[in-house]
Each structure stands twice: as structure tokens, then as C-alpha cells.
Design a protein around this motif. Structure first.
Motif, PDB file in Angstrom:
ATOM      1  N   GLY A  28      77.028  43.326 -36.985  1.00 43.27           N
ATOM      2  CA  GLY A  28      76.881  44.497 -36.113  1.00 43.27           C
ATOM      3  C   GLY A  28      75.429  44.786 -35.789  1.00 43.27           C
ATOM      4  O   GLY A  28      75.070  45.057 -34.641  1.00 43.27           O
ATOM      5  N   TRP A  29      74.574  44.732 -36.801  1.00 44.03           N
ATOM      6  CA  TRP A  29      73.145  44.984 -36.565  1.00 44.03           C
ATOM      7  C   TRP A  29      72.528  43.896 -35.686  1.00 44.03           C
ATOM      8  O   TRP A  29      71.691  44.191 -34.826  1.00 44.03           O
ATOM      9  CB  TRP A  29      72.383  45.086 -37.888  1.00 44.03           C
ATOM     10  N   LEU A  30      72.928  42.666 -35.901  1.00 44.07           N
ATOM     11  CA  LEU A  30      72.388  41.583 -35.076  1.00 44.07           C
ATOM     12  C   LEU A  30      72.841  41.735 -33.625  1.00 44.07           C
ATOM     13  O   LEU A  30      72.045  41.564 -32.692  1.00 44.07           O
ATOM     14  CB  LEU A  30      72.812  40.230 -35.650  1.00 44.07           C
ATOM     15  N   ALA A  31      74.091  42.078 -33.412  1.00 42.66           N
ATOM     16  CA  ALA A  31      74.579  42.327 -32.048  1.00 42.66           C
ATOM     17  C   ALA A  31      73.815  43.487 -31.422  1.00 42.66           C
ATOM     18  O   ALA A  31      73.403  43.421 -30.257  1.00 42.66           O
ATOM     19  CB  ALA A  31      76.073  42.624 -32.067  1.00 42.66           C
ATOM     20  N   PHE A  32      73.600  44.537 -32.182  1.00 41.23           N
ATOM     21  CA  PHE A  32      72.847  45.694 -31.689  1.00 41.23           C
ATOM     22  C   PHE A  32      71.418  45.284 -31.312  1.00 41.23           C
ATOM     23  O   PHE A  32      70.904  45.698 -30.263  1.00 41.23           O
ATOM     24  CB  PHE A  32      72.822  46.797 -32.755  1.00 41.23           C
ATOM     25  N   ALA A  33      70.792  44.459 -32.155  1.00 37.94           N
ATOM     26  CA  ALA A  33      69.428  43.999 -31.872  1.00 37.94           C
ATOM     27  C   ALA A  33      69.368  43.169 -30.589  1.00 37.94           C
ATOM     28  O   ALA A  33      68.353  43.168 -29.887  1.00 37.94           O
ATOM     29  CB  ALA A  33      68.888  43.191 -33.052  1.00 37.94           C
ATOM     30  N   ILE A  34      70.426  42.470 -30.276  1.00 34.91           N
ATOM     31  CA  ILE A  34      70.473  41.698 -29.032  1.00 34.91           C
ATOM     32  C   ILE A  34      70.740  42.626 -27.842  1.00 34.91           C
ATOM     33  O   ILE A  34      70.138  42.466 -26.777  1.00 34.91           O
ATOM     34  CB  ILE A  34      71.543  40.597 -29.111  1.00 34.91           C
ATOM     35  N   PHE A  35      71.612  43.607 -28.020  1.00 38.88           N
ATOM     36  CA  PHE A  35      71.959  44.508 -26.921  1.00 38.88           C
ATOM     37  C   PHE A  35      70.794  45.395 -26.470  1.00 38.88           C
ATOM     38  O   PHE A  35      70.722  45.757 -25.294  1.00 38.88           O
ATOM     39  CB  PHE A  35      73.149  45.394 -27.290  1.00 38.88           C
ATOM     40  N   VAL A  36      69.895  45.758 -27.374  1.00 40.36           N
ATOM     41  CA  VAL A  36      68.792  46.655 -27.006  1.00 40.36           C
ATOM     42  C   VAL A  36      67.914  46.050 -25.908  1.00 40.36           C
ATOM     43  O   VAL A  36      67.710  46.679 -24.863  1.00 40.36           O
ATOM     44  CB  VAL A  36      67.979  47.082 -28.244  1.00 40.36           C
ATOM     45  N   PRO A  37      67.360  44.828 -26.081  1.00 45.77           N
ATOM     46  CA  PRO A  37      66.552  44.293 -24.979  1.00 45.77           C
ATOM     47  C   PRO A  37      67.364  44.027 -23.716  1.00 45.77           C
ATOM     48  O   PRO A  37      66.836  44.114 -22.602  1.00 45.77           O
ATOM     49  CB  PRO A  37      65.954  43.000 -25.535  1.00 45.77           C
ATOM     50  N   LEU A  38      68.658  43.736 -23.863  1.00 49.11           N
ATOM     51  CA  LEU A  38      69.497  43.558 -22.683  1.00 49.11           C
ATOM     52  C   LEU A  38      69.612  44.867 -21.909  1.00 49.11           C
ATOM     53  O   LEU A  38      69.531  44.879 -20.681  1.00 49.11           O
ATOM     54  CB  LEU A  38      70.884  43.061 -23.090  1.00 49.11           C
ATOM     55  N   THR A  61      73.915  37.833 -23.893  1.00 57.19           N
ATOM     56  CA  THR A  61      75.111  38.673 -23.914  1.00 57.19           C
ATOM     57  C   THR A  61      76.260  37.957 -24.604  1.00 57.19           C
ATOM     58  O   THR A  61      77.048  38.574 -25.331  1.00 57.19           O
ATOM     59  CB  THR A  61      75.515  39.042 -22.473  1.00 57.19           C
ATOM     60  N   TYR A  62      76.372  36.656 -24.396  1.00 64.76           N
ATOM     61  CA  TYR A  62      77.474  35.890 -24.989  1.00 64.76           C
ATOM     62  C   TYR A  62      77.381  35.899 -26.513  1.00 64.76           C
ATOM     63  O   TYR A  62      78.395  36.087 -27.203  1.00 64.76           O
ATOM     64  CB  TYR A  62      77.483  34.461 -24.458  1.00 64.76           C
ATOM     65  N   ALA A  63      76.187  35.707 -27.049  1.00 63.16           N
ATOM     66  CA  ALA A  63      76.007  35.747 -28.506  1.00 63.16           C
ATOM     67  C   ALA A  63      76.328  37.137 -29.041  1.00 63.16           C
ATOM     68  O   ALA A  63      76.996  37.276 -30.075  1.00 63.16           O
ATOM     69  CB  ALA A  63      74.582  35.348 -28.876  1.00 63.16           C
ATOM     70  N   ALA A  64      75.869  38.162 -28.336  1.00 69.55           N
ATOM     71  CA  ALA A  64      76.138  39.531 -28.772  1.00 69.55           C
ATOM     72  C   ALA A  64      77.637  39.830 -28.731  1.00 69.55           C
ATOM     73  O   ALA A  64      78.160  40.515 -29.623  1.00 69.55           O
ATOM     74  CB  ALA A  64      75.369  40.516 -27.896  1.00 69.55           C
ATOM     75  N   ALA A  65      78.328  39.318 -27.740  1.00 66.75           N
ATOM     76  CA  ALA A  65      79.772  39.546 -27.638  1.00 66.75           C
ATOM     77  C   ALA A  65      80.512  38.882 -28.811  1.00 66.75           C
ATOM     78  O   ALA A  65      81.411  39.489 -29.411  1.00 66.75           O
ATOM     79  CB  ALA A  65      80.302  39.015 -26.314  1.00 66.75           C
ATOM     80  N   VAL A  66      80.135  37.674 -29.147  1.00 68.88           N
ATOM     81  CA  VAL A  66      80.774  36.979 -30.268  1.00 68.88           C
ATOM     82  C   VAL A  66      80.464  37.700 -31.580  1.00 68.88           C
ATOM     83  O   VAL A  66      81.346  37.882 -32.424  1.00 68.88           O
ATOM     84  CB  VAL A  66      80.337  35.499 -30.317  1.00 68.88           C
ATOM     85  N   LEU A  67      79.221  38.132 -31.744  1.00 68.66           N
ATOM     86  CA  LEU A  67      78.864  38.884 -32.952  1.00 68.66           C
ATOM     87  C   LEU A  67      79.642  40.194 -33.041  1.00 68.66           C
ATOM     88  O   LEU A  67      80.044  40.616 -34.125  1.00 68.66           O
ATOM     89  CB  LEU A  67      77.360  39.155 -32.990  1.00 68.66           C
ATOM     90  N   THR A  68      79.865  40.836 -31.901  1.00 70.59           N
ATOM     91  CA  THR A  68      80.652  42.065 -31.882  1.00 70.59           C
ATOM     92  C   THR A  68      82.095  41.790 -32.290  1.00 70.59           C
ATOM     93  O   THR A  68      82.700  42.560 -33.059  1.00 70.59           O
ATOM     94  CB  THR A  68      80.597  42.716 -30.488  1.00 70.59           C
ATOM     95  N   LEU A  69      82.652  40.700 -31.805  1.00 72.19           N
ATOM     96  CA  LEU A  69      84.004  40.299 -32.209  1.00 72.19           C
ATOM     97  C   LEU A  69      84.062  40.057 -33.719  1.00 72.19           C
ATOM     98  O   LEU A  69      84.979  40.536 -34.394  1.00 72.19           O
ATOM     99  CB  LEU A  69      84.419  39.038 -31.459  1.00 72.19           C
ATOM    100  N   LEU A  70      83.099  39.345 -34.249  1.00 67.43           N
ATOM    101  CA  LEU A  70      83.058  39.080 -35.690  1.00 67.43           C
ATOM    102  C   LEU A  70      82.848  40.364 -36.487  1.00 67.43           C
ATOM    103  O   LEU A  70      83.412  40.537 -37.571  1.00 67.43           O
ATOM    104  CB  LEU A  70      81.966  38.065 -36.007  1.00 67.43           C
ATOM    105  N   HIS A  71      82.030  41.266 -35.955  1.00 64.14           N
ATOM    106  CA  HIS A  71      81.786  42.553 -36.608  1.00 64.14           C
ATOM    107  C   HIS A  71      83.098  43.330 -36.742  1.00 64.14           C
ATOM    108  O   HIS A  71      83.427  43.829 -37.810  1.00 64.14           O
ATOM    109  CB  HIS A  71      80.762  43.346 -35.779  1.00 64.14           C
TER     110      HIS A  71
END
Length: 114
Positions: A28-38, A61-71
Motif C-alpha cells: 500500500g505504501w509503495l503504491a501510494f509513493a508511486i501515485f503521488v508523483p503521478l 500507473t500499471y505498477a501502482a495498480a498491481v500493488l493496489t490489487l496486492l494490497h
């Protein structure tokens, strides 16, 4: 909002850091860290300023989406990932259509101006 409520619920940095090794927390934190600069670079001005690097960044965005799914699935201990999959399915379907449209569909025949 989700992150804000999480931080309010934990009430201290020590409690937040103590949960960091959990799979569903760090994804979740890693996805959040990716979403902020996006989010910061999503406006037209940023696109013009960054040039071709904007597209490179937006592909994260694709990496963040997969991380969100895993989260989401990890939060429920992978017992019933159906909720996460149902929310992820429209994104996967749109991406599959985009890949088909740009890379796999047969080329259109040009009409002979005869």
C-alpha cells in the motif's frame, strides 16, 4: 483519504512503522509513493514541461495498480480476493483492449481511389 484515515487511526509514527513489514502495508505504501508523483504531474503544464519523460512516469500507473490489487488482497489474507479482482477487472479489460487496438488488431485496408 484512505491513507489519512489510516494515519489518524494509528495515532503515532511508531505504530505505523511497526506495521511496515506486513505485506499488505508495504504494498500500500509503495503504491501510494508511486501515485503521488503521478498525481502531481497529471496536469497539462507538467506534461509540457516534462516532455517525453511524462509518458514514462505515467506508465508507472500499471505498477501502482498491481500493488493496489496486492494490497487489497493481502489485507484480506488472500482468502477471498474476489473483491480486489472485481475492482481490478475493468482496468485490466481496458488495458487489454488498448493492447489489442494498438498492437494486435488487423490493419485497416485502404480503399482504392480507383
Amino acid at each position: 483519504m484512505h491513507t489519512l484515515f489510516y494515519l489518524i487511526d494509528k495515532d503515532s509514527a511508531a505504530r505505523v512503522l511497526s506495521e511496515l513489514p506486513r505485506f499488505y502495508i508495504w504494498t500500500g505504501w509503495l503504491a501510494f509513493a508511486i501515485f503521488v508523483p503521478l498525481a502531481v504531474t497529471s496536469m497539462d503544464f507538467a506534461q509540457r514541461m516534462m516532455g517525453p519523460w511524462w509518458k514514462w512516469l505515467q506508465r508507472w500507473t500499471y505498477a501502482a495498480a498491481v500493488l493496489t490489487l496486492l494490497h487489497w488482497a493481502g489485507l484480506h489474507e488472500f482468502r477471498n480476493p474476489l473483491g480486489a479482482i472485481l475492482h481490478f477487472a475493468p482496468l485490466a479489460a481496458l488495458e487489454a483492449y488498448r493492447v489489442w487496438y494498438w498492437h494486435l488488431r488487423p490493419p485497416r485496408r485502404q480503399a482504392n481511389p480507383g
